[in-house]
Design a protein around this motif. Structure first.
Motif, PDB file in Angstrom:
ATOM      1  N   GLY A  84     -39.317   2.184 -27.638  1.00  0.00           N
ATOM      2  CA  GLY A  84     -39.297   3.623 -27.875  1.00  0.00           C
ATOM      3  C   GLY A  84     -39.892   4.415 -26.727  1.00  0.00           C
ATOM      4  O   GLY A  84     -39.420   5.510 -26.396  1.00  0.00           O
ATOM      5  N   GLN A  85     -40.920   3.882 -26.105  1.00  0.00           N
ATOM      6  CA  GLN A  85     -41.579   4.589 -25.007  1.00  0.00           C
ATOM      7  C   GLN A  85     -40.763   4.555 -23.717  1.00  0.00           C
ATOM      8  O   GLN A  85     -40.691   5.557 -22.991  1.00  0.00           O
ATOM      9  N   TRP A  86     -40.125   3.402 -23.413  1.00  0.00           N
ATOM     10  CA  TRP A  86     -39.515   3.220 -22.103  1.00  0.00           C
ATOM     11  C   TRP A  86     -37.997   3.333 -22.070  1.00  0.00           C
ATOM     12  O   TRP A  86     -37.410   3.382 -20.992  1.00  0.00           O
TER      13      TRP A  86
ATOM     14  N   ARG B  72     -36.342   3.067 -17.885  1.00  0.00           N
ATOM     15  CA  ARG B  72     -36.174   1.830 -17.120  1.00  0.00           C
ATOM     16  C   ARG B  72     -35.232   0.923 -17.900  1.00  0.00           C
ATOM     17  O   ARG B  72     -34.993   1.124 -19.093  1.00  0.00           O
ATOM     18  N   THR B  73     -34.685  -0.081 -17.260  1.00  0.00           N
ATOM     19  CA  THR B  73     -33.753  -0.996 -17.918  1.00  0.00           C
ATOM     20  C   THR B  73     -34.519  -1.918 -18.872  1.00  0.00           C
ATOM     21  O   THR B  73     -35.519  -2.519 -18.496  1.00  0.00           O
TER      22      THR B  73
ATOM     23  N   ALA C 264     -30.583  -0.470 -32.879  1.00  0.00           N
ATOM     24  CA  ALA C 264     -29.156  -0.507 -32.548  1.00  0.00           C
ATOM     25  C   ALA C 264     -28.664   0.903 -32.198  1.00  0.00           C
ATOM     26  O   ALA C 264     -27.865   1.085 -31.270  1.00  0.00           O
ATOM     27  N   ALA C 265     -29.152   1.905 -32.935  1.00  0.00           N
ATOM     28  CA  ALA C 265     -28.778   3.299 -32.653  1.00  0.00           C
ATOM     29  C   ALA C 265     -29.299   3.726 -31.283  1.00  0.00           C
ATOM     30  O   ALA C 265     -28.608   4.413 -30.525  1.00  0.00           O
ATOM     31  N   LEU C 266     -30.520   3.304 -30.959  1.00  0.00           N
ATOM     32  CA  LEU C 266     -31.098   3.620 -29.659  1.00  0.00           C
ATOM     33  C   LEU C 266     -30.271   2.992 -28.542  1.00  0.00           C
ATOM     34  O   LEU C 266     -30.041   3.613 -27.496  1.00  0.00           O
ATOM     35  N   ALA C 267     -29.799   1.771 -28.765  1.00  0.00           N
ATOM     36  CA  ALA C 267     -28.974   1.085 -27.763  1.00  0.00           C
ATOM     37  C   ALA C 267     -27.650   1.806 -27.545  1.00  0.00           C
ATOM     38  O   ALA C 267     -27.122   1.833 -26.421  1.00  0.00           O
TER      39      ALA C 267
ATOM     40  N   VAL D  99     -28.666   5.043 -25.384  1.00  0.00           N
ATOM     41  CA  VAL D  99     -29.242   4.852 -24.055  1.00  0.00           C
ATOM     42  C   VAL D  99     -28.549   3.677 -23.359  1.00  0.00           C
ATOM     43  O   VAL D  99     -28.660   2.529 -23.805  1.00  0.00           O
ATOM     44  N   SER D 100     -27.850   3.967 -22.276  1.00  0.00           N
ATOM     45  CA  SER D 100     -27.046   2.940 -21.610  1.00  0.00           C
ATOM     46  C   SER D 100     -27.884   1.824 -20.997  1.00  0.00           C
ATOM     47  O   SER D 100     -27.431   0.682 -20.889  1.00  0.00           O
ATOM     48  N   GLN D 101     -29.108   2.117 -20.588  1.00  0.00           N
ATOM     49  CA  GLN D 101     -29.949   1.106 -19.940  1.00  0.00           C
ATOM     50  C   GLN D 101     -30.765   0.280 -20.941  1.00  0.00           C
ATOM     51  O   GLN D 101     -31.578  -0.546 -20.524  1.00  0.00           O
ATOM     52  N   PHE D 102     -30.525   0.496 -22.229  1.00  0.00           N
ATOM     53  CA  PHE D 102     -31.240  -0.262 -23.259  1.00  0.00           C
ATOM     54  C   PHE D 102     -30.244  -1.081 -24.068  1.00  0.00           C
ATOM     55  O   PHE D 102     -29.268  -0.551 -24.599  1.00  0.00           O
TER      56      PHE D 102
END
Length: 254
Positions: free
Chosen positions: A156-158, A162-163, A181-184, A187-190
């Protein structure tokens, strides 16, 4: 006489410095060990013996993502069952303190997971085995079981800064799956993947290790056997520098 006075001055100066140093040391200890009283907001039992405990967060309280702390149950009289070290599954900028845990059947866990709304819990001695600096190194993360509680706040913080590659050997612990999964997706780098077996997790981390090598920071959290096996795999099979691997074993799961 002058020489004696000079010597006395030097001795007093040394003692003063030592005294100030002691005060600073005790001040740090007092700050780190100070107790904060928290109240139970709610307790969820999403499945089996898995519990998600929501606690109030004092306004002045802050901690590093992935930290753990000592939690004391004031109402328990048995000394060996009054306290446990538990991971904080939330970040300082969230409105509550989250604890994800199994009810192992011990007096402590049974009492903790049965607390009524408004019950008090004392929290002290925050620390972390998974510190992440402000650099740009990729984060390659492995969580076993409720070890996801240490990596959720780090993600959540990073995420977006960053990747991050996060693999979860969930073992039926799916509390944060939908959120991560929603965060992924956002955010393309996660990237977030769950595994049904240790070998599957090993394959996923192996791909990341081949891509980033020792340029990445590797964060491993969860059941000791899984964490140690993944650490050995990264060290021996993938040649990752041991300085790049940070481990948080949840010994209470055994």
């Amino acid at each position: 006489m002058k020489g004696r006075s000079k010597m006395i001055t030097i001795v007093v100066s040394i003692l003063s410095v030592g005294f100030v140093g002691c005060l600073i040391t005790w001040g740090v200890i007092a700050f780190l060990g100070r107790s904060q009283s928290l109240s139970v907001k709610s307790i969820e039992n999403p499945s089996g013996d898995i519990y998600l405990i929501h606690l109030t967060k004092p306004e002045d309280m802050a901690w590093e993502a992935g930290s753990f702390a000592k939690f004391e149950l004031p109402e328990v009289n048995e000394s060996g069952q009054k306290t446990r070290w538990l991971t904080i599954a939330s970040n300082s900028d969230e409105s509550e303190i989250l604890i994800l845990t199994h009810n192992s059947g011990s007096l402590y866990k049974t009492t903790l997971t049965s607390l009524p709304v408004g019950a008090k819990v004392e929290m002290s001695w925050q620390d972390s085995h998974l510190p992440v600096g402000d650099g740009q190194e990729p984060l390659v993360c492995f969580a076993s079981d409720v070890g996801i509680s240490a990596l959720r706040p780090i993600a959540g913080q990073w995420a977006g800064r960053r990747t991050i590659t996060l693999n979860h050997l969930d073992k039926g612990v799916t509390v944060f799956d939908e959120e991560l999964a929603a965060l992924a997706r956002q955010v393309s780098q996660f990237s977030y993947e769950t595994s049904a077996s240790f070998s599957q997790s090993k394959d996923e981390l192996g791909k990341a290790a081949e891509k980033y090598g020792s340029k990445a920071i590797y964060l491993l959290a969860g059941q000791p056997d899984d964490v140690e096996a993944m650490k050995a795999f990264l060290l021996e099979d993938k040649g990752i520098n041991i300085k790049q691997i940070k481990v948080d074993s949840f010994k209470g799961l055994k």
